[in-house]
Design a protein around this motif. Structure first.
Motif, PDB file in Angstrom:
ATOM      1  N   LYS A   1       1.021  -1.111  -0.701  1.00  0.00           N
ATOM      2  CA  LYS A   1      -0.251  -0.018   0.034  1.00  0.00           C
ATOM      3  C   LYS A   1       1.394   1.194   0.094  1.00  0.00           C
ATOM      4  O   LYS A   1       0.397   2.049  -0.457  1.00  0.00           O
ATOM      5  CB  LYS A   1      -0.631  -0.032   0.979  1.00  0.00           C
ATOM      6  N   VAL A   2       1.759   1.645   0.376  1.00  0.00           N
ATOM      7  CA  VAL A   2       3.187   2.401   0.902  1.00  0.00           C
ATOM      8  C   VAL A   2       3.104   2.311  -0.700  1.00  0.00           C
ATOM      9  O   VAL A   2       3.719   3.827  -1.495  1.00  0.00           O
ATOM     10  CB  VAL A   2       4.390   2.261   1.298  1.00  0.00           C
ATOM     11  N   LEU A   3       3.496   1.386  -1.250  1.00  0.00           N
ATOM     12  CA  LEU A   3       4.293   2.114  -3.283  1.00  0.00           C
ATOM     13  C   LEU A   3       3.428   2.829  -3.770  1.00  0.00           C
ATOM     14  O   LEU A   3       3.330   3.750  -4.592  1.00  0.00           O
ATOM     15  CB  LEU A   3       4.361  -0.012  -3.871  1.00  0.00           C
ATOM     16  N   THR A   4       2.208   1.711  -3.577  1.00  0.00           N
ATOM     17  CA  THR A   4       0.813   2.836  -4.528  1.00  0.00           C
ATOM     18  C   THR A   4       0.413   4.136  -4.128  1.00  0.00           C
ATOM     19  O   THR A   4       0.302   4.553  -4.654  1.00  0.00           O
ATOM     20  CB  THR A   4      -0.248   1.572  -4.169  1.00  0.00           C
ATOM     21  N   GLU A   5       1.111   4.309  -2.211  1.00  0.00           N
ATOM     22  CA  GLU A   5       0.359   5.577  -2.359  1.00  0.00           C
ATOM     23  C   GLU A   5       1.315   6.798  -2.166  1.00  0.00           C
ATOM     24  O   GLU A   5       1.108   7.776  -3.036  1.00  0.00           O
ATOM     25  CB  GLU A   5       0.119   5.791  -1.047  1.00  0.00           C
ATOM     26  N   VAL A   6       2.441   6.153  -2.748  1.00  0.00           N
ATOM     27  CA  VAL A   6       3.607   6.936  -2.844  1.00  0.00           C
ATOM     28  C   VAL A   6       3.563   7.369  -4.554  1.00  0.00           C
ATOM     29  O   VAL A   6       3.703   8.498  -4.746  1.00  0.00           O
ATOM     30  CB  VAL A   6       4.783   6.048  -2.851  1.00  0.00           C
ATOM     31  N   ASP A   7       3.123   6.386  -5.106  1.00  0.00           N
ATOM     32  CA  ASP A   7       3.167   6.838  -6.775  1.00  0.00           C
ATOM     33  C   ASP A   7       1.752   7.655  -6.984  1.00  0.00           C
ATOM     34  O   ASP A   7       2.337   8.749  -7.407  1.00  0.00           O
ATOM     35  CB  ASP A   7       2.846   5.479  -7.356  1.00  0.00           C
ATOM     36  N   ALA A   8       1.522   7.421  -6.654  1.00  0.00           N
ATOM     37  CA  ALA A   8      -0.014   8.488  -6.734  1.00  0.00           C
ATOM     38  C   ALA A   8       0.297   9.595  -6.269  1.00  0.00           C
ATOM     39  O   ALA A   8      -0.004  10.658  -6.487  1.00  0.00           O
ATOM     40  CB  ALA A   8      -1.381   8.161  -5.705  1.00  0.00           C
ATOM     41  N   ALA A   9       0.925   9.962  -5.237  1.00  0.00           N
ATOM     42  CA  ALA A   9       0.777  11.399  -4.196  1.00  0.00           C
ATOM     43  C   ALA A   9       2.301  11.780  -5.499  1.00  0.00           C
ATOM     44  O   ALA A   9       2.035  12.988  -5.512  1.00  0.00           O
ATOM     45  CB  ALA A   9       1.693  10.972  -3.483  1.00  0.00           C
ATOM     46  N   ILE A  10       3.586  11.240  -5.874  1.00  0.00           N
ATOM     47  CA  ILE A  10       4.858  11.602  -6.678  1.00  0.00           C
ATOM     48  C   ILE A  10       3.736  12.016  -8.071  1.00  0.00           C
ATOM     49  O   ILE A  10       3.946  13.011  -8.662  1.00  0.00           O
ATOM     50  CB  ILE A  10       5.904  11.069  -7.398  1.00  0.00           C
TER      51      ILE A  10
END
Length: 698
Positions: free
Chosen positions: A353-362
């Motif tokens: 989930k961290v990977l998903t949200e980091v990509d979304a924030a970027i």
């Protein structure tokens, strides 16, 4: 019949409108001198407040004249007519064109032929004559201009590009469109105007000729007029010459250190050079110089959004109590939402989930955020995807120097800058660079000494580094049992460290404890699948236990990672020979060679065909391009599959062999097994050739 209308008084609403619209401008553009918008056509020329404004209607009697008025400009005074200089120049050709403010333009048709070849002149293209020319038409509320005898021989409507809420921005275009000049900076000091359009000022008395060539900016940088230096800097910026623009802005700041606009422009040039940390500092200096300078606040807000500093960005974006740019506010809120979800997922150790949200924030806008990129590195590390973690670490943006104002911003319970060193310490330890890990952990502790998570990591890294150093010293002293205990102590603190497992496997190997060695190698490879040392030790342990099939598999995997390692190739050869023997296969005359043998005669070729085992014969010519490309690969296969006989035939030198084997196309590869041909490949790809070799070697 021409009509005379009452003048539209100059209103304070226009200046308020411009000030508001300036806050929505693109932040990464330098500023220009604030325009005096006395007229939407000639914004640099102020007009007397009491001057009457006339809109007229002219009926066209020929194809060379057009001029009808559809209404009134509501946003400011419209002055139709010429300056004194314009009237003196055009009087000889247009006769009655010298109009008083209340005079109608009924004679424009008679002068149209003399003006039909004159181009529309702007101060940006012809400063020498721009002051004497104004368009001889009327501006309507819709923005359309009716030309009455200046550039067109027939009636045609033009459109004045209006920019973002500011008259005079954009270009006059034929056919109802508006021309927008990309990458042109907007206005200064008050921050008005649209940054994405360049004003085309017709009839301006401000004679600012464009800069051409390197000599112009070098001359400007030695000048003493700060505004002129800044103007030339803006020209350099437009051309994408950010280094030259930066030097000019530096000079302008030296001449006027307290001018906020100069520092804001310098921040734009630094951003163009990807020097984001310095750009943030320059914007902060501009805001300190002039706390009410909205453009510097806006530019700083956009930089902070990209850096993931959402709280600070909000403060500068809403400096007047409301957002200066609703679109940027939406971007900020999206970044803020995904960063919050990322922090929550990290707290729960939900690394996917961290990977998903980091990509979304970027993607939402925080594309320069070091903490988000480092969070992705940490997630890959926790998921035991070390290769991905290393590659993402190289992609992380380097914001140097890291802005002091951003350093202590909290991220997941620790200072933002400290978090980057926190993650670096973890990845250095995973890679076995324990000394570097200690340095990174110490740096994180210095930045945020009160964070418990950092303090715990610092303590763990220090103890693991000591255990590993003690184990290495004991191993060198051949005290393998004690060395294994030292490595075990480190593994109790860091149970996923592949390097410590590999080191302990080496101790078990030296003690003749093959099963334990293989077990520790398996754990090391679980956490680092491409780690060659445990693979080599496991192959050696399997060989010691005469598990030849497993040994061959490990050596083949090693030779793919280390294709030019002759020791690995020789170990693979011996393991393959032993495997054949264990199966009862004939292994006579099998020798480790590692070189492709060249065949010169038919007798030699027949002998090669009848060799025991597998033989690969490569038919080629020295002049063929494809043969030149595939030959080095065949050489590498010879090293990687030492139990196979590799030979080559140049059919130009030995045409009899080529004819006998019916070789018509090169390169051709034929595979023989125990004297019988089992495969023929014409013009093989590397993948097909290696697959075939591996298939018949097993």
């Amino acid at each position: 019949m021409p009509k005379s209308v009452k003048p539209i008084p100059e209103s304070d609403k226009l200046s308020d409108h411009l000030r508001d619209s300036s806050l929505t401008s693109d932040i990464n553009k330098p500023d220009f001198r604030e325009l005096d918008l006395g007229s939407p056509v000639s914004p640099l020329r102020s007009q007397p407040r009491g001057l009457n404004t006339t809109t007229t209607t002219t009926s066209s009697s020929s194809s060379s004249s057009s001029g009808s008025v559809t209404g009134r400009v509501r946003n400011g005074p419209v002055v139709i007519g010429r300056s004194n200089s314009a009237r003196s120049q055009s009087g000889s050709s247009s006769g009655g064109n010298n109009l008083r403010p209340t005079q109608s333009r009924s004679d424009s048709a008679t002068s149209s032929s003399s003006h039909s070849q004159q181009p529309l002149i702007s101060s940006a293209t012809s400063p020498a004559t721009a002051a004497n020319v104004l368009p001889t038409g009327n501006i309507c509320p819709s923005g359309k201009i009716q030309i009455t005898g200046m550039t067109q021989s027939r009636s045609r409507s033009d459109v004045l590009g209006s920019g973002t809420g500011t008259y005079g921005h954009g270009s006059i275009m034929r056919g109802g469109g508006s021309s927008v000049s990309p990458a042109k900076p907007a206005s200064v000091a008050g921050g008005g105007g649209s940054p994405t359009t360049s004003p085309v000022i017709v009839g301006s008395s401000n004679r600012s000729s464009p800069v051409a060539g390197e000599s112009s900016w070098k001359k400007a940088i030695l000048g003493s007029d700060a505004e002129e230096v800044k103007r030339v800097g803006n020209e350099m910026y437009r051309k994408g010459l950010f280094n030259e623009a930066l030097k000019l802005y530096d000079r302008a700041i030296a001449l006027s250190p307290t001018n906020a606009a100069y520092r804001s422009n310098r921040a734009a040039a630094l951003t163009g050079l990807s020097r984001f940390g310095e750009a943030v500092k320059e914007c902060e200096d501009a805001v300190r110089s002039d706390p009410n300078y909205a453009r510097a606040h806006h530019r700083l807000a956009l930089l902070l959004i990209r850096l993931g500093q959402v709280n600070s960005a909000r403060k500068h974006l809403c400096i007047q109590g409301r957002p200066s740019d609703p679109m940027e506010l939406q971007k900020l809120e999206a970044v803020e939402k995904h960063m919050a979800k990322c922090v929550d997922a990290r707290r729960l150790s939900d690394w996917k989930k961290v990977l998903t949200e980091v990509d979304a924030a970027i993607v939402s806008g925080a594309d320069l955020s070091p903490q988000l990129f480092m969070c992705k590195v940490e997630a890959f590390l926790k998921l035991h995807r070390l290769d991905d973690a290393q590659s993402k670490l190289l992609e992380a943006p380097r914001v140097e120097p890291f802005p002091v104002s951003c350093s202590q911003t909290p991220f997941s319970g620790m200072a933002c800058e400290a978090y980057t060193y926190f993650v670096k310490a973890q990845i250095e330890m995973a890679l076995g660079r324990f000394e570097n890990a200690v340095i990174a952990a110490e740096k994180a502790s210095q930045i945020d000494p009160r964070c418990n998570e950092i303090a715990m990591l610092h303590n763990t890294v220090t103890l693991v580094a000591r255990a590993r150093a003690r184990g290495n010293d004991l191993y060198k002293s051949e005290r393998y049992t004690e060395a294994s205990s030292a490595y075990a102590e480190g593994l109790r603190l860091d149970p996923c460290n592949a390097v410590l497992y590999c080191n302990r496997a080496a101790c078990w190997f030296k003690l003749g404890m093959w099963e334990r060695s293989i077990k520790d190698c398996n754990k090391a490879l679980r956490y680092q699948p491409r780690y060659t040392k445990p693979l080599l030790r496991r192959a050696a342990s399997n060989s010691k236990m005469e598990r030849w099939g497993a040994a061959v598999s490990d050596y083949e995997a090693l030779i793919r990672e280390l294709p030019h390692d002759k020791e690995v190739a020789e170990s693979l050869f011996h393991a393959q020979v032993a495997l054949k023997k264990s199966r009862g296969e004939e292994v006579l005359n099998m020798e480790f060679g590692g070189e492709v043998e060249e065949i010169f005669s038919r007798e030699q070729f027949k002998a090669a065909m009848n060799l025991p085992g597998v033989s690969v014969i490569h038919f080629s010519t020295a002049s063929d391009h494809q043969c030149k490309q595939i030959s080095p690969f065949v050489d590498s296969l010879c090293t990687r599959y030492p139990s196979i006989h590799f030979m080559k035939v140049d059919i130009d030198k030995c045409s009899s062999i080529g004819n006998a084997e019916n070789v018509r196309v090169v390169p051709t590869v034929k595979i023989y097994k125990n004297g019988s041909r089992v495969k023929e490949i014409v013009c093989p790809s590397r993948e097909v050739l290696e697959y075939s070799v591996r298939h018949y070697s097993s």
